[in-house]
Design a protein around this motif. Structure first.
Motif, PDB file in Angstrom:
ATOM      1  N   TYR A 161       5.708  11.249   8.526  1.00 33.90           N
ATOM      2  CA  TYR A 161       4.594  10.526   7.918  1.00 33.90           C
ATOM      3  C   TYR A 161       3.530  11.521   7.430  1.00 33.90           C
ATOM      4  O   TYR A 161       3.014  11.393   6.319  1.00 33.90           O
ATOM      5  CB  TYR A 161       3.986   9.547   8.916  1.00 33.90           C
ATOM      6  CG  TYR A 161       2.878   8.709   8.328  1.00 33.90           C
ATOM      7  CD1 TYR A 161       3.152   7.520   7.673  1.00 33.90           C
ATOM      8  CD2 TYR A 161       1.541   9.109   8.440  1.00 33.90           C
ATOM      9  CE1 TYR A 161       2.141   6.753   7.137  1.00 33.90           C
ATOM     10  CE2 TYR A 161       0.525   8.339   7.891  1.00 33.90           C
ATOM     11  CZ  TYR A 161       0.831   7.166   7.234  1.00 33.90           C
ATOM     12  OH  TYR A 161      -0.185   6.419   6.682  1.00 33.90           O
TER      13      TYR A 161
ATOM     14  N   TRP B 194       4.863   5.188   2.800  1.00 35.11           N
ATOM     15  CA  TRP B 194       5.064   6.411   3.596  1.00 35.11           C
ATOM     16  C   TRP B 194       5.675   6.064   4.942  1.00 35.11           C
ATOM     17  O   TRP B 194       6.602   6.736   5.409  1.00 35.11           O
ATOM     18  CB  TRP B 194       3.741   7.133   3.830  1.00 35.11           C
ATOM     19  CG  TRP B 194       3.088   7.691   2.614  1.00 35.11           C
ATOM     20  CD1 TRP B 194       3.668   8.000   1.415  1.00 35.11           C
ATOM     21  CD2 TRP B 194       1.705   8.008   2.475  1.00 35.11           C
ATOM     22  NE1 TRP B 194       2.726   8.478   0.544  1.00 35.11           N
ATOM     23  CE2 TRP B 194       1.513   8.494   1.168  1.00 35.11           C
ATOM     24  CE3 TRP B 194       0.606   7.907   3.317  1.00 35.11           C
ATOM     25  CZ2 TRP B 194       0.281   8.900   0.696  1.00 35.11           C
ATOM     26  CZ3 TRP B 194      -0.627   8.315   2.853  1.00 35.11           C
ATOM     27  CH2 TRP B 194      -0.790   8.809   1.557  1.00 35.11           C
ATOM     28  N   TYR B 195       5.153   5.022   5.574  1.00 34.68           N
ATOM     29  CA  TYR B 195       5.667   4.622   6.883  1.00 34.68           C
ATOM     30  C   TYR B 195       7.135   4.203   6.791  1.00 34.68           C
ATOM     31  O   TYR B 195       7.952   4.593   7.625  1.00 34.68           O
ATOM     32  CB  TYR B 195       4.817   3.494   7.472  1.00 34.68           C
ATOM     33  CG  TYR B 195       5.331   3.003   8.792  1.00 34.68           C
ATOM     34  CD1 TYR B 195       5.104   3.720   9.958  1.00 34.68           C
ATOM     35  CD2 TYR B 195       6.073   1.828   8.873  1.00 34.68           C
ATOM     36  CE1 TYR B 195       5.593   3.278  11.174  1.00 34.68           C
ATOM     37  CE2 TYR B 195       6.562   1.385  10.084  1.00 34.68           C
ATOM     38  CZ  TYR B 195       6.322   2.114  11.229  1.00 34.68           C
ATOM     39  OH  TYR B 195       6.819   1.682  12.425  1.00 34.68           O
TER      40      TYR B 195
ATOM     41  N   ARG C 195       2.350  12.050   3.628  1.00 35.92           N
ATOM     42  CA  ARG C 195       0.938  11.858   3.284  1.00 35.92           C
ATOM     43  C   ARG C 195       0.367  13.088   2.594  1.00 35.92           C
ATOM     44  O   ARG C 195      -0.399  13.001   1.660  1.00 35.92           O
ATOM     45  CB  ARG C 195       0.133  11.547   4.546  1.00 35.92           C
ATOM     46  CG  ARG C 195      -1.305  11.152   4.242  1.00 35.92           C
ATOM     47  CD  ARG C 195      -2.014  10.752   5.473  1.00 35.92           C
ATOM     48  NE  ARG C 195      -2.532  11.961   6.115  1.00 35.92           N
ATOM     49  CZ  ARG C 195      -3.242  11.989   7.202  1.00 35.92           C
ATOM     50  NH1 ARG C 195      -3.518  10.864   7.841  1.00 35.92           N
ATOM     51  NH2 ARG C 195      -3.682  13.103   7.708  1.00 35.92           N
TER      52      ARG C 195
ATOM     53  N   SER D 247       0.823  -1.205   0.000  1.00 35.26           N
ATOM     54  CA  SER D 247       0.000   0.000   0.000  1.00 35.26           C
ATOM     55  C   SER D 247       0.863   1.264   0.000  1.00 35.26           C
ATOM     56  O   SER D 247       2.042   1.247   0.357  1.00 35.26           O
ATOM     57  CB  SER D 247      -0.924   0.021   1.224  1.00 35.26           C
ATOM     58  OG  SER D 247      -0.166   0.182   2.399  1.00 35.26           O
TER      59      SER D 247
ATOM     60  N   GLU E 188       0.386   3.764   1.976  1.00 33.86           N
ATOM     61  CA  GLU E 188       0.629   4.119   3.374  1.00 33.86           C
ATOM     62  C   GLU E 188       1.837   3.375   3.937  1.00 33.86           C
ATOM     63  O   GLU E 188       2.600   3.917   4.722  1.00 33.86           O
ATOM     64  CB  GLU E 188      -0.611   3.814   4.226  1.00 33.86           C
ATOM     65  CG  GLU E 188      -1.790   4.706   3.945  1.00 33.86           C
ATOM     66  CD  GLU E 188      -2.625   4.234   2.758  1.00 33.86           C
ATOM     67  OE1 GLU E 188      -2.317   3.162   2.186  1.00 33.86           O
ATOM     68  OE2 GLU E 188      -3.567   4.940   2.399  1.00 33.86           O
TER      69      GLU E 188
END
Length: 155
Positions: free
Chosen positions: A148, A95-96, A152, A90, A92
């Motif tokens: 983060y 990003w993490y 985002r 994903s 996300e």
């Protein structure tokens, strides 16, 4: 010949035949974890002046996290209804990964500069590790959170 079973709300185990509901294993083991935590609290004197109340409190507060941990270990994601097939792919997750990678570099710089400064401070200056280590942990949380959120926002 295996029979394909449809996904369920709570999923099934990933070992054995794969037909056992994950909660049928997670709940009893989680209760045992809670009881063990309560016993440890009494044995080590953390339970307070009233051991029975301390035992019950620790057991109650540790049971649900124990159930959650056991469930996460034994459940097969493919048997969960609505579970994402590849959560690591994903946006996300990317990003993490980038945020934590940047945080690692932040911590290296901050600890290096702090070590340099502390090397030149007179010897009678005392640093309490009970304060320093939580401060480093808080720095990690803040750095990761800010990075983060910025990633985002960029999309």
């Amino acid at each position: 010949m295996t029979i394909e079973q449809p996904p369920t709300t709570w999923g099934r185990t990933r070992f054995g035949t794969g037909r056992t509901p994950a909660m049928a294993i997670a709940v009893p083991l989680g209760i045992l974890i809670g009881i063990a935590g309560g016993l440890l609290a009494v044995v080590f004197g953390v339970a307070g002046a009233q051991p029975l109340v301390g035992f019950l409190s620790f057991a109650a507060f540790l049971t649900f996290p124990g159930i959650a941990v056991v469930f996460a270990v034994v459940v097969d994601r493919e048997t969960l209804k609505g579970a994402t097939q590849h959560p690591d792919d994903s946006v996300e997750s990317g990003w993490y990964d980038r945020a934590t990678s940047g945080t690692f570099h932040d911590i290296i710089v901050v600890l290096g500069v702090t070590s340099l400064v502390l090397a030149f401070i007179p010897r009678d200056f005392q640093v309490d590790l009970k304060l320093v280590l939580p401060a480093v942990l808080a720095l990690c949380f803040v750095s990761t959170g800010i990075r983060y959120l910025l990633l985002r926002r960029k999309g």
